[in-house]
Design a protein around this motif. Structure first.
Motif, PDB file in Angstrom:
ATOM      1  N   UNK A   1      41.712  35.562  38.311  1.00  0.00           N
ATOM      2  CA  UNK A   1      42.522  36.788  38.377  1.00  0.00           C
ATOM      3  C   UNK A   1      41.560  37.915  38.652  1.00  0.00           C
ATOM      4  N   UNK A   2      41.906  38.759  39.608  1.00  0.00           N
ATOM      5  CA  UNK A   2      41.110  39.934  39.907  1.00  0.00           C
ATOM      6  C   UNK A   2      42.056  41.095  40.163  1.00  0.00           C
ATOM      7  N   UNK A   3      41.500  42.259  40.420  1.00  0.00           N
ATOM      8  CA  UNK A   3      42.323  43.423  40.698  1.00  0.00           C
ATOM      9  C   UNK A   3      42.855  43.412  42.116  1.00  0.00           C
ATOM     10  N   UNK A   4      43.749  44.346  42.390  1.00  0.00           N
ATOM     11  CA  UNK A   4      44.398  44.361  43.701  1.00  0.00           C
ATOM     12  C   UNK A   4      44.046  45.581  44.542  1.00  0.00           C
ATOM     13  N   UNK A   5      43.273  46.494  44.015  1.00  0.00           N
ATOM     14  CA  UNK A   5      42.953  47.708  44.756  1.00  0.00           C
ATOM     15  C   UNK A   5      41.742  47.570  45.652  1.00  0.00           C
ATOM     16  N   UNK A   6      41.443  48.644  46.354  1.00  0.00           N
ATOM     17  CA  UNK A   6      40.337  48.678  47.309  1.00  0.00           C
ATOM     18  C   UNK A   6      38.998  48.312  46.670  1.00  0.00           C
ATOM     19  N   UNK A   7      38.795  48.701  45.428  1.00  0.00           N
ATOM     20  CA  UNK A   7      37.530  48.425  44.745  1.00  0.00           C
ATOM     21  C   UNK A   7      37.269  46.925  44.610  1.00  0.00           C
ATOM     22  N   UNK A   8      38.310  46.118  44.702  1.00  0.00           N
ATOM     23  CA  UNK A   8      38.177  44.680  44.507  1.00  0.00           C
ATOM     24  C   UNK A   8      38.031  43.912  45.827  1.00  0.00           C
TER      25      UNK A   8
ATOM     26  N   UNK B   1      53.429  37.614  35.804  1.00  0.00           N
ATOM     27  CA  UNK B   1      53.634  37.343  37.232  1.00  0.00           C
ATOM     28  C   UNK B   1      53.968  38.598  38.025  1.00  0.00           C
ATOM     29  N   UNK B   2      54.381  39.651  37.354  1.00  0.00           N
ATOM     30  CA  UNK B   2      54.888  40.832  38.061  1.00  0.00           C
ATOM     31  C   UNK B   2      53.962  42.047  37.970  1.00  0.00           C
ATOM     32  N   UNK B   3      52.684  41.829  37.687  1.00  0.00           N
ATOM     33  CA  UNK B   3      51.739  42.937  37.566  1.00  0.00           C
ATOM     34  C   UNK B   3      51.163  43.279  38.942  1.00  0.00           C
ATOM     35  N   UNK B   4      51.489  44.448  39.493  1.00  0.00           N
ATOM     36  CA  UNK B   4      50.995  44.795  40.828  1.00  0.00           C
ATOM     37  C   UNK B   4      49.485  45.048  40.865  1.00  0.00           C
ATOM     38  N   UNK B   5      48.836  45.149  39.717  1.00  0.00           N
ATOM     39  CA  UNK B   5      47.402  45.395  39.672  1.00  0.00           C
ATOM     40  C   UNK B   5      46.588  44.107  39.592  1.00  0.00           C
ATOM     41  N   UNK B   6      47.256  42.964  39.486  1.00  0.00           N
ATOM     42  CA  UNK B   6      46.571  41.673  39.416  1.00  0.00           C
ATOM     43  C   UNK B   6      46.770  40.907  40.710  1.00  0.00           C
ATOM     44  N   UNK B   7      45.719  40.208  41.096  1.00  0.00           N
ATOM     45  CA  UNK B   7      45.762  39.317  42.251  1.00  0.00           C
ATOM     46  C   UNK B   7      45.199  37.988  41.779  1.00  0.00           C
ATOM     47  N   UNK B   8      45.848  36.902  42.176  1.00  0.00           N
ATOM     48  CA  UNK B   8      45.462  35.571  41.729  1.00  0.00           C
ATOM     49  C   UNK B   8      45.017  34.752  42.927  1.00  0.00           C
ATOM     50  N   UNK B   9      43.968  33.965  42.710  1.00  0.00           N
ATOM     51  CA  UNK B   9      43.431  33.112  43.761  1.00  0.00           C
ATOM     52  C   UNK B   9      43.080  31.762  43.158  1.00  0.00           C
ATOM     53  N   UNK B  10      43.067  30.725  43.993  1.00  0.00           N
ATOM     54  CA  UNK B  10      42.768  29.383  43.503  1.00  0.00           C
ATOM     55  C   UNK B  10      42.158  28.543  44.612  1.00  0.00           C
ATOM     56  N   UNK B  11      41.525  27.454  44.215  1.00  0.00           N
ATOM     57  CA  UNK B  11      41.059  26.468  45.183  1.00  0.00           C
ATOM     58  C   UNK B  11      40.925  25.120  44.508  1.00  0.00           C
ATOM     59  N   UNK B  12      41.160  24.093  45.292  1.00  0.00           N
ATOM     60  CA  UNK B  12      40.976  22.724  44.833  1.00  0.00           C
ATOM     61  C   UNK B  12      39.500  22.396  44.975  1.00  0.00           C
ATOM     62  N   UNK B  13      38.968  21.688  43.991  1.00  0.00           N
ATOM     63  CA  UNK B  13      37.544  21.292  44.024  1.00  0.00           C
ATOM     64  C   UNK B  13      37.396  19.883  44.576  1.00  0.00           C
TER      65      UNK B  13
END
Length: 155
Positions: A113-120, A143-155
């Motif tokens: 989980x990271x932020x969603x703004x330009x700084x991120x 799930x509805x926080x506009x300030x959070x961004x979620x990313x994932x990857x399979x290893x």
């Protein structure tokens, strides 16, 4: 830049404590407090967290952590590069180390989980370079926080 040495731990080192403080301040400066999910020192000392610090000699270059989510999943936590080290390979070195540690633990998926703004955006670009893609909220994240961004990857 000389070769980085990534060490297990370091949470008692004053340089690490200062960088964690800077990390918290940066998160709070770019997102509302209720949208900030960084871990403090006590949160990083729990048994489900592995923490690393990257060093250039005796100078701290960056930090990162891996949270065991149970099963075969993990989460990247507390990734931060020290000021003056940005875009110099420190983040990539720590992220590579975390990916290797996750694989060694038998994890099959790594999320963050990271932020969603330009700084991120620089952090998001790094994660994309390593194969992370956008995903929905996981764990206890709203799930509805506009300030959070979620990313994932399979290893």
């Amino acid at each position: 830049m000389s070769e980085l040495h990534i060490r297990d731990g370091g949470l008692d080192d004053p340089q690490v404590i200062d960088l964690l403080r800077l990390h918290a301040q940066g998160m709070l400066a770019n997102s509302p407090a209720e949208s900030c999910h960084f871990l403090d020192l006590s949160g990083l000392r729990t048994p489900d967290i592995s923490f690393w610090s990257a060093w250039d000699g005796e100078t701290l270059a960056g930090i990162g952590a891996l949270k065991d989510l149970g099963g075969d999943a993990g989460e990247i936590k507390s990734m931060r590069t020290a000021p003056g080290r940005l875009r110099g390979g420190t983040g990539a070195a720590i992220l590579s180390h975390i990916l290797g540690a996750a694989r060694a633990k038998g994890m099959k998926r790594l999320s963050l989980e990271t932020g969603s703004g330009e700084a991120f955006e620089p952090a998001i670009a790094l994660y994309r370079k390593f194969g992370f893609t956008d995903c929905g909220a996981f764990g206890d994240y709203p799930a509805d926080d506009p300030f959070s961004r979620f990313m994932t990857r399979v290893l």
